[in-house]
Design a protein around this motif. Sequence first.
Motif: not given
Length: 416
Positions: A236-244
Motif C-alpha cells: 500500500g505505501l509503495v503504491i501511494v508513493a508511486v502514485l504521488a
Amino acid sequence: MPEFSWRAADDSGHVTHGRLEAASANAATRQLRERGLIPVSIADADSPAQEALAAPGGAAGLPRYRFRRNSGPVTQAELLSITTELSIMLRAGLALASALRVLIDMSLRPPVAAMLRQILEDVKHGAPLSRALAREQRLFGDFYINMVRSGEASGQLSNVLERLVEHMERLRALRESVISATIYPAILLFVALVSLVAMLGFVVPQFEKLFNDMGDALPLATRLVMGLGHAFQDWGLVIVAVLALATWGARRWLRTPAGSRWWQSKVLRLPLLGGLLLKYQLNLFARTLGTLLGNGVPMLTALNISSNTMGNEVLRSRLSTVAPAVKQGGRLVEALAATGIFEPLAVNLVRVGEETGRTGPMMLELANILDREVQTGIRRALALVEPVLILLLGFLIASIIVSILLGILSINDLAV
C-alpha cells in the motif's frame, strides 16, 4: 426623525464620520454636500452597518473584503474591492488623488496600501492613472489598463471603472459557478477512493484466515478481491508513493509548454466537458472584446487583449490570426469564422454588429448567450455525472461484498 451614520471625505481626501438626523438618506447626502463633504457611505444608525462606520478603515455601503494574511501579493478579490470603492468615490465627486488617499486609509493589508501609495505618488507627479497602474502590469493586465486609459481619454473614468466592476463581477460569478459545480463530484470521487481503500486495506484482509484453506476452490471473483486486498496491504505505501510521484511528475510536465498544449487540446475533445470549456473560453473573449470596444479601445488593440485573456493556448493560437487579418483590411466576421471555433449564431451576431456599427454590443450579447449556455451545460453535466459516480461507487463496493459472500457460500457448500 431617523438618524444616520455617515462617512465622508473632504477635498483633501481626509475621511471623517459621524451622525446626523435627516428625513431620508438622500436628505442626509444633501446636508453633507452643503458642509463641503463628499459622502462615501450613509447607513441607518440603528443598523449593524453603523458599527463598520465607526471602525477604523470601515465604510458601510462599500463592499469590504476581510483578509487574514498580512503579507503576500494583492489578490483579485482585493483588486475588485479597490475598483469598486474607487468608482464610488469618483462618481461622488472626489478627486482622484483624494480618493486614492481614502483607499490607503481603508486598506486592510500592508501590500495593498504600499501599492496604492506608489500609484498615488505617480499621480501626484503628473502621471495619468493608466501609466501608474502599468507598474503593476501582472496584477492589472492589459485589459484593465486599456479600459482606464479609454476612461481618461473620454473624461468618464468613473463610468469606465463602474463597467470594469461589472465585468469583473460577471467573470468572478462565472468562475465561481464552474468551481462550485465541481465540488460535489469531487467529494463523491474522494468518498469512492476512501471507501475502496478502506474495503481493500482493512475489510478484505479480515477474511483472509477464513479463506486460507480453500485454495482454488474459492470462486474467481473472491480470489481476485483477496489478491487485491493482500497486495494493497503489503504494498500500500509503495503504491501511494508511486502514485504521488507520478502525479507530481505529470503536474510538472503539464506546466511545460508542450505538456500544457497537449492537455488543453485533449480537454477540448472530451464529449461533454470539451464543449463547455470552449463556450467558457469564448465567453471570456466575447465579453472582453465587447467591453473594450464599448469604451473606445481600437479594434486591433481590443482583439489582441481579448485573445490573451483566454487561458487555453490552443484557442488563443487560433484567435491570434484574427487581428492580423483585420489589420490587412479583412472583415472581423470573416476572420472569426476562419478560426473554425465559432458557431453560426456567433458568426451571425458579429455580422449584424459590423453591418450596423454595433460590434461591441453584439459581442456582449454573444457573451450573455454563451454565459447562459455554460450555466445550462453545467446543470446538465451535474445531472449526468452525479448519478454515474454514485452508481460507480455502489457497483465497486457491491462487487467486493458479493465476492466475499460468494467465498462464504462456497465454504458452506464444501462443508455440506
